[in-house]
Scaffold this motif. Structure first.
Motif, PDB file in Angstrom:
ATOM      1  N   SER A 115       1.251  -1.494   0.024  1.00 53.26           N
ATOM      2  CA  SER A 115      -0.137   0.476  -0.130  1.00 53.26           C
ATOM      3  C   SER A 115       0.758   1.183   0.111  1.00 53.26           C
ATOM      4  O   SER A 115       0.089   2.479   0.047  1.00 53.26           O
ATOM      5  CB  SER A 115      -0.646  -0.415   0.787  1.00 53.26           C
ATOM      6  OG  SER A 115      -0.417   0.388   2.270  1.00 53.26           O
ATOM      7  N   HIS A 168      -6.611  -0.693  -8.511  1.00 53.56           N
ATOM      8  CA  HIS A 168      -7.744  -0.352  -8.255  1.00 53.56           C
ATOM      9  C   HIS A 168      -8.456  -0.658  -9.698  1.00 53.56           C
ATOM     10  O   HIS A 168      -7.658  -0.284 -10.800  1.00 53.56           O
ATOM     11  CB  HIS A 168      -7.945   1.160  -7.910  1.00 53.56           C
ATOM     12  CG  HIS A 168      -7.286   1.122  -6.446  1.00 53.56           C
ATOM     13  ND1 HIS A 168      -5.905   1.593  -6.129  1.00 53.56           N
ATOM     14  CD2 HIS A 168      -7.899   1.508  -5.677  1.00 53.56           C
ATOM     15  CE1 HIS A 168      -5.743   1.654  -5.191  1.00 53.56           C
ATOM     16  NE2 HIS A 168      -6.926   1.560  -4.378  1.00 53.56           N
ATOM     17  N   THR A 219     -18.781   6.313  -4.383  1.00 56.63           N
ATOM     18  CA  THR A 219     -17.384   5.858  -4.114  1.00 56.63           C
ATOM     19  C   THR A 219     -17.351   6.999  -2.918  1.00 56.63           C
ATOM     20  O   THR A 219     -18.143   7.802  -2.975  1.00 56.63           O
ATOM     21  CB  THR A 219     -15.881   6.174  -4.847  1.00 56.63           C
ATOM     22  OG1 THR A 219     -14.788   6.184  -4.731  1.00 56.63           O
ATOM     23  CG2 THR A 219     -15.528   7.821  -5.353  1.00 56.63           C
ATOM     24  N   TYR A 220     -15.675   6.621  -1.684  1.00 54.07           N
ATOM     25  CA  TYR A 220     -16.040   7.879  -1.166  1.00 54.07           C
ATOM     26  C   TYR A 220     -14.127   8.342  -0.874  1.00 54.07           C
ATOM     27  O   TYR A 220     -13.723   7.840  -2.225  1.00 54.07           O
ATOM     28  CB  TYR A 220     -15.548   6.850   0.370  1.00 54.07           C
ATOM     29  CG  TYR A 220     -14.610   6.276   0.563  1.00 54.07           C
ATOM     30  CD1 TYR A 220     -12.876   5.695   0.905  1.00 54.07           C
ATOM     31  CD2 TYR A 220     -14.389   4.603  -0.171  1.00 54.07           C
ATOM     32  CE1 TYR A 220     -11.869   5.571   0.904  1.00 54.07           C
ATOM     33  CE2 TYR A 220     -13.484   3.630  -0.435  1.00 54.07           C
ATOM     34  CZ  TYR A 220     -12.526   4.058   0.341  1.00 54.07           C
ATOM     35  OH  TYR A 220     -11.422   3.648   0.486  1.00 54.07           O
ATOM     36  N   GLY A 224      -5.495   8.881   2.345  1.00 51.80           N
ATOM     37  CA  GLY A 224      -4.461   7.448   1.884  1.00 51.80           C
ATOM     38  C   GLY A 224      -5.192   7.063   1.099  1.00 51.80           C
ATOM     39  O   GLY A 224      -5.181   5.459   0.995  1.00 51.80           O
ATOM     40  N   TYR A 225      -6.697   7.066   0.412  1.00 47.31           N
ATOM     41  CA  TYR A 225      -7.232   6.082  -0.083  1.00 47.31           C
ATOM     42  C   TYR A 225      -7.887   6.967  -1.863  1.00 47.31           C
ATOM     43  O   TYR A 225      -7.498   7.344  -1.702  1.00 47.31           O
ATOM     44  CB  TYR A 225      -8.778   5.788   0.948  1.00 47.31           C
ATOM     45  CG  TYR A 225      -8.977   5.023   1.712  1.00 47.31           C
ATOM     46  CD1 TYR A 225      -8.776   3.663   1.748  1.00 47.31           C
ATOM     47  CD2 TYR A 225      -8.296   5.377   3.709  1.00 47.31           C
ATOM     48  CE1 TYR A 225      -8.781   2.871   3.086  1.00 47.31           C
ATOM     49  CE2 TYR A 225      -7.610   4.981   4.367  1.00 47.31           C
ATOM     50  CZ  TYR A 225      -8.226   3.577   4.478  1.00 47.31           C
ATOM     51  OH  TYR A 225      -8.129   3.055   5.664  1.00 47.31           O
ATOM     52  N   TYR A 226      -6.977   5.877  -2.209  1.00 48.14           N
ATOM     53  CA  TYR A 226      -6.798   6.447  -4.062  1.00 48.14           C
ATOM     54  C   TYR A 226      -8.039   5.424  -4.480  1.00 48.14           C
ATOM     55  O   TYR A 226      -7.696   5.271  -5.447  1.00 48.14           O
ATOM     56  CB  TYR A 226      -5.958   6.134  -5.213  1.00 48.14           C
ATOM     57  CG  TYR A 226      -4.924   7.356  -3.413  1.00 48.14           C
ATOM     58  CD1 TYR A 226      -4.766   8.493  -3.124  1.00 48.14           C
ATOM     59  CD2 TYR A 226      -4.092   6.040  -2.901  1.00 48.14           C
ATOM     60  CE1 TYR A 226      -4.216   8.930  -2.481  1.00 48.14           C
ATOM     61  CE2 TYR A 226      -3.411   6.550  -1.512  1.00 48.14           C
ATOM     62  CZ  TYR A 226      -2.912   8.670  -1.341  1.00 48.14           C
ATOM     63  OH  TYR A 226      -2.361   8.830  -0.339  1.00 48.14           O
ATOM     64  N   GLU A 227      -9.294   4.981  -3.729  1.00 48.26           N
ATOM     65  CA  GLU A 227     -10.418   4.229  -4.929  1.00 48.26           C
ATOM     66  C   GLU A 227     -10.684   5.228  -6.032  1.00 48.26           C
ATOM     67  O   GLU A 227     -10.856   4.907  -7.423  1.00 48.26           O
ATOM     68  CB  GLU A 227     -11.421   3.781  -4.771  1.00 48.26           C
ATOM     69  CG  GLU A 227     -10.852   2.458  -4.219  1.00 48.26           C
ATOM     70  CD  GLU A 227     -10.384   2.420  -2.614  1.00 48.26           C
ATOM     71  OE1 GLU A 227     -10.135   1.672  -1.845  1.00 48.26           O
ATOM     72  OE2 GLU A 227      -9.822   3.546  -2.358  1.00 48.26           O
ATOM     73  N   VAL A 280     -15.586   4.333   3.881  1.00 52.88           N
ATOM     74  CA  VAL A 280     -15.432   2.646   3.710  1.00 52.88           C
ATOM     75  C   VAL A 280     -16.075   1.944   3.571  1.00 52.88           C
ATOM     76  O   VAL A 280     -17.207   1.147   2.927  1.00 52.88           O
ATOM     77  CB  VAL A 280     -13.879   2.547   3.661  1.00 52.88           C
ATOM     78  CG1 VAL A 280     -13.345   1.640   2.944  1.00 52.88           C
ATOM     79  CG2 VAL A 280     -12.921   3.370   4.267  1.00 52.88           C
ATOM     80  N   TRP A 300     -12.936  -0.003  -6.451  1.00 51.90           N
ATOM     81  CA  TRP A 300     -11.606  -0.811  -5.260  1.00 51.90           C
ATOM     82  C   TRP A 300     -10.529  -1.341  -5.749  1.00 51.90           C
ATOM     83  O   TRP A 300     -10.563  -2.081  -6.576  1.00 51.90           O
ATOM     84  CB  TRP A 300     -13.143  -2.288  -4.446  1.00 51.90           C
ATOM     85  CG  TRP A 300     -14.141  -1.198  -3.949  1.00 51.90           C
ATOM     86  CD1 TRP A 300     -15.386  -1.344  -4.620  1.00 51.90           C
ATOM     87  CD2 TRP A 300     -13.995  -0.955  -2.907  1.00 51.90           C
ATOM     88  NE1 TRP A 300     -16.535  -0.808  -3.208  1.00 51.90           N
ATOM     89  CE2 TRP A 300     -15.396  -0.799  -2.632  1.00 51.90           C
ATOM     90  CE3 TRP A 300     -13.140  -0.899  -2.091  1.00 51.90           C
ATOM     91  CZ2 TRP A 300     -15.917   0.120  -1.552  1.00 51.90           C
ATOM     92  CZ3 TRP A 300     -14.013   0.155  -0.727  1.00 51.90           C
ATOM     93  CH2 TRP A 300     -14.552   0.700  -0.897  1.00 51.90           C
ATOM     94  N   ALA A 301      -9.851  -1.129  -4.131  1.00 50.49           N
ATOM     95  CA  ALA A 301      -8.661  -2.202  -4.723  1.00 50.49           C
ATOM     96  C   ALA A 301      -8.560  -3.291  -4.864  1.00 50.49           C
ATOM     97  O   ALA A 301      -9.820  -4.261  -4.737  1.00 50.49           O
ATOM     98  CB  ALA A 301      -7.884  -2.019  -3.397  1.00 50.49           C
ATOM     99  N   GLN A 420      -6.979  16.083  -0.915  1.00 47.74           N
ATOM    100  CA  GLN A 420      -8.322  15.081   0.020  1.00 47.74           C
ATOM    101  C   GLN A 420      -9.089  16.323   0.908  1.00 47.74           C
ATOM    102  O   GLN A 420     -10.961  15.943   0.322  1.00 47.74           O
ATOM    103  CB  GLN A 420      -8.132  13.535   0.408  1.00 47.74           C
ATOM    104  CG  GLN A 420      -6.839  12.249   0.449  1.00 47.74           C
ATOM    105  CD  GLN A 420      -7.335  11.913  -1.162  1.00 47.74           C
ATOM    106  OE1 GLN A 420      -8.666  11.916  -1.205  1.00 47.74           O
ATOM    107  NE2 GLN A 420      -7.091  10.877  -0.747  1.00 47.74           N
TER     108      GLN A 420
END
Length: 449
Positions: A115, A168, A219-220, A224-227, A280, A300-301, A420
């Motif tokens: 990650s 992803h 999505t959200y 730290g999250y990259y969807e 999430v 999603w990952a 973000q």
């Protein structure tokens, strides 16, 4: 006077003996045949347990058995070499490395969490990571995906061995497609316009009460999250310039893509009001939970593929992110691997490099793909088709060559938080994408400087 001198000499001798006792002998020695002997320390996080193994307090089995087995093999082939494995939970790895680097007590080998996307430039600039270019031929390097090598290359030198990739991907709930009478994209490929048209058709009132029950997409947005981020790249935009000197998410290409995704909720109304929030688990449940399933398409990952095949059985397919004006599909992923920390002995360095290659060759990457649910960084391992019996993972693996890496700036965590934060305001309708990225620009460039 003589007594004082004698006492001083005794104290000096004791000090020298103490230093000798405390001296780090990790550099080892060379035997009469010229072979290095000594101890190598490797850190690793939990991976997978053997099938049927329920040992341990949590009943999940020994998730270090694979590396323990490879260590045993290597030690048998290299008499006099001992390898100590230190088990470190993945969440604790960055902080533990930081503390040990500060105390100059780093391991010989440590993993790069998948990650984390790439080897740390901070560690390279601190001089605590060894370059490995001299241990690979051009032919050997040619077996790695180019984007995987890029993630471990700095100033033209290779700092580590790429071992695995994650991507992803778009996951499509086929039951909802069937309920709405909508055809999924052929071969999982589509343009942005085709994607929007599909999302509109998948947004419908299921029970006839005049309110929308199923939405086409969600999505959200969360640090730290990259969807969601591959959408922002679809027209050719990116967060920072290639040389990491400028903020570029305010470019027309990036702003247009960010606004287009937000407008799925704000204008087209094909996404729930929760889209762009930080929930999430709730977002995933809306797609996968049999009791809900109120969203037809989500990015999603690859962990979500396994979850949708096991914990939340779902009839689904894997698709590319839609293409924008760049004309090429793009996704964001991470590259896991191994790094070698600073060595005082060239002889030991060679043995450490040999062991690193031993645990990341074609066969091991193929095995890890099958057992650990990642994609090989080696083309030869991918060519063995580790997901021949898993069409969803096989489809996601095809995207390995589409992976774009996140910027490798030392201040990326802070930069990400700024971006973000502004993205959340866009998806809440409080700012346009242009306004939000204009706000982010001076804050980010202050960090870049």
């Amino acid at each position: 006077m003589k007594g004082k001198m004698k006492l001083t000499l005794m104290l000096l001798l004791a000090f020298v003996l103490l230093l000798s006792a405390c001296k780090d002998d990790s550099s080892g020695e060379t035997d009469e045949d010229g072979n290095w002997t000594g101890t190598i320390t490797i850190w690793d996080g939990p991976r997978w347990a053997q099938e049927g193994d329920t040992s341990g307090e949590d009943g999940e089995g020994n998730k270090y058995f694979w590396l323990e087995g490879k260590i045993e093999e290597f030690e048998k082939e290299h008499p006099g070499v001992k390898i100590d494995l230190v088990q470190v939970p993945w969440a604790e790895l960055p902080d533990k490395l930081g503390v040990n680097i500060a105390g100059q007590s780093w391991p010989d080998i440590a993993p790069v969490d998948i990650s984390g996307s790439a080897v740390s430039i901070d560690h390279i600039e601190q001089g605590v990571i060894e370059p490995l270019s001299d241990f690979f031929t051009e032919e050997e390097l040619g077996d790695f995906y180019e984007n995987a090598l890029d993630a471990y290359t700095f100033d033209g030198k290779l700092y580590g061995i790429p071992n695995s990739l994650t991507v992803h991907a778009m996951l499509l709930n086929l039951d909802l497609f069937e309920e709405a009478g909508v055809e999924p994209p052929a071969n999982g490929e589509w343009t942005w316009d085709e994607f929007v048209e599909t999302a509109e058709k998948l947004t419908f009132d299921r029970d006839g009460d005049g309110e929308i029950d199923v939405y086409g997409f969600s999505t959200y947005i969360l640090p730290g999250y990259y969807e969601a981020w591959p959408f922002f790249y679809m027209n050719g935009g990116q967060p920072l310039s290639d040389d990491l000197s400028e903020f570029t998410f305010n470019s027309p290409e990036a702003v247009e893509a960010i606004q287009a995704l937000a407008d799925l909720k704000l204008e087209q109304e094909v996404s729930p009001v929760s889209m762009g929030g930080a929930d999430v688990g709730g977002t995933f449940q809306a797609w996968a939970s049999e009791e809900q399933r109120t969203v037809a398409m989500e990015p999603w990952a690859t962990w979500a593929i396994t979850s949708a095949q096991t914990a939340y059985p779902t009839n689904f397919m894997v698709a590319n992110y839609p293409t924008g004006s760049s004309g090429e599909p793009v996704t964001i992923g991470g590259v896991g691997g191994w790094t070698m920390f600073k060595q005082e002995s060239d002889a030991k360095k060679e043995v450490v490099a040999e062991f690193m290659k031993f645990i990341s060759d074609t066969d091991e990457q193929f095995l890890m793909a099958q057992e650990y649910g990642i994609f090989p960084a080696r083309i030869s391992a991918a060519d063995q088709n580790p997901y021949a019996d898993n069409p969803e993972m096989a489809r996601a693996q095809e995207m390995s060559s589409q992976v774009a890496m996140l910027p490798r700036h030392p201040e990326w965590k802070k930069i990400d938080e700024i971006i973000q934060r502004e993205l959340q305001l866009v998806f809440n309708g409080e700012k346009t994408a242009e306004e939000a990225m204009a706000t982010a620009k001076p804050e980010v460039e202050a960090l870049l400087e």
